[in-house]
Structure formats: C-alpha cells, structure tokens
Design an enzyme around this catalytic site. Sequence first.
Site, PDB file in Angstrom:
ATOM      1  N   GLN A 164       0.844  -1.186   0.000  1.00  0.00           N
ATOM      2  CA  GLN A 164       0.000   0.000   0.000  1.00  0.00           C
ATOM      3  C   GLN A 164       0.889   1.248   0.000  1.00  0.00           C
ATOM      4  O   GLN A 164       1.998   1.246   0.512  1.00  0.00           O
ATOM      5  CB  GLN A 164      -0.916   0.039   1.246  1.00  0.00           C
ATOM      6  CG  GLN A 164      -1.891  -1.091   1.341  1.00  0.00           C
ATOM      7  CD  GLN A 164      -1.315  -2.303   2.060  1.00  0.00           C
ATOM      8  OE1 GLN A 164      -0.126  -2.421   2.289  1.00  0.00           O
ATOM      9  NE2 GLN A 164      -2.176  -3.231   2.402  1.00  0.00           N
ATOM     10  N   ARG A 165       0.366   2.317  -0.560  1.00  0.00           N
ATOM     11  CA  ARG A 165       1.128   3.563  -0.705  1.00  0.00           C
ATOM     12  C   ARG A 165       1.778   3.993   0.615  1.00  0.00           C
ATOM     13  O   ARG A 165       2.947   4.363   0.639  1.00  0.00           O
ATOM     14  CB  ARG A 165       0.221   4.661  -1.240  1.00  0.00           C
ATOM     15  CG  ARG A 165       0.937   5.925  -1.629  1.00  0.00           C
ATOM     16  CD  ARG A 165       0.000   6.980  -2.189  1.00  0.00           C
ATOM     17  NE  ARG A 165      -0.901   6.472  -3.218  1.00  0.00           N
ATOM     18  CZ  ARG A 165      -0.616   6.433  -4.518  1.00  0.00           C
ATOM     19  NH1 ARG A 165       0.542   6.855  -4.950  1.00  0.00           N
ATOM     20  NH2 ARG A 165      -1.503   5.971  -5.381  1.00  0.00           N
TER      21      ARG A 165
END
Length: 139
Positions: free
Chosen positions: A68-69
């Site tokens: 995830q970012r």
Amino acid sequence: MGQLQTRSAPSHPPQVVLVGLDSSGKSTLMTRLLTGKLMDTSPTVGFNVGTLDLDNKVSMTLWDIGGQRNMRTNWRYYLEHCKALVFVVDSSDRERMPEAQKVLQKLLSEEKLKGVPLMVLANKKDLNNTLTIREVPDP
C-alpha cells in the site's frame, strides 16, 4: 543470486525481499512457495516472513512487504541484509503499470540495493488480457 548459505553455516540464510504495489500477488506467491498451496490472502499490513527450504542444506528467508502507498516508505528498512529483490507486478493491471515502474525506479535508488540482483515478476498471467513480458516496462 550468488551463493546460498547452508544450514550448517553460522550465518543466517540469505534474505529475499518481495515488494510491489498492493494487490500484485506478493502474499499469494509467498504462500504458494512456502506451502505449495494456492490460498486466498488478505492485504498485508506490515510484512510476512518465512523460510523456504530448497533442499536439506539450503534455505532462504522470504520477506513479503505490504505494498500500500503508505507502507512503501518502510520498504527501505527491510533491505539491510537483502541478497535478492523480487518486484512483483500485476500483469493484468495495465492502468497501474506506470505507477509500478515509478515506484521501482525510486526503490532502486536505495544505496542498500547496489549490486543486489533484481527480478521483475509479471504475476497473474493466468488471467485474461495480461501484458506480455515485452509489454512490462523496464525499471
């Protein structure tokens, strides 16, 4: 990947780090390698780690790091003893390929990865309309 350590050696097994965008299939790949089974997984928050025994004397430690970012800034902390890097891309997700390329380029600027072998793995080839290996961009 160079020489692998044997279990009788005093050092730890070589570490292979699996990274890539979220939902690229890193956890599914790691589960399949470790258990031989295809299982449903959920998004990784943090990391998964396991030891892959190649034979009675050779093993390696696999690290599957969440993609995830907000997790990507933490990837660098897992690179200290990295002996090989596997960047997993979802070959069925054409829209996110430019993002994956940009993320990989940034990751490769890490000093800890100098001289570390890289494998870009085009995952999910069992799905329809996936990119060919020639369509997956270079880092």
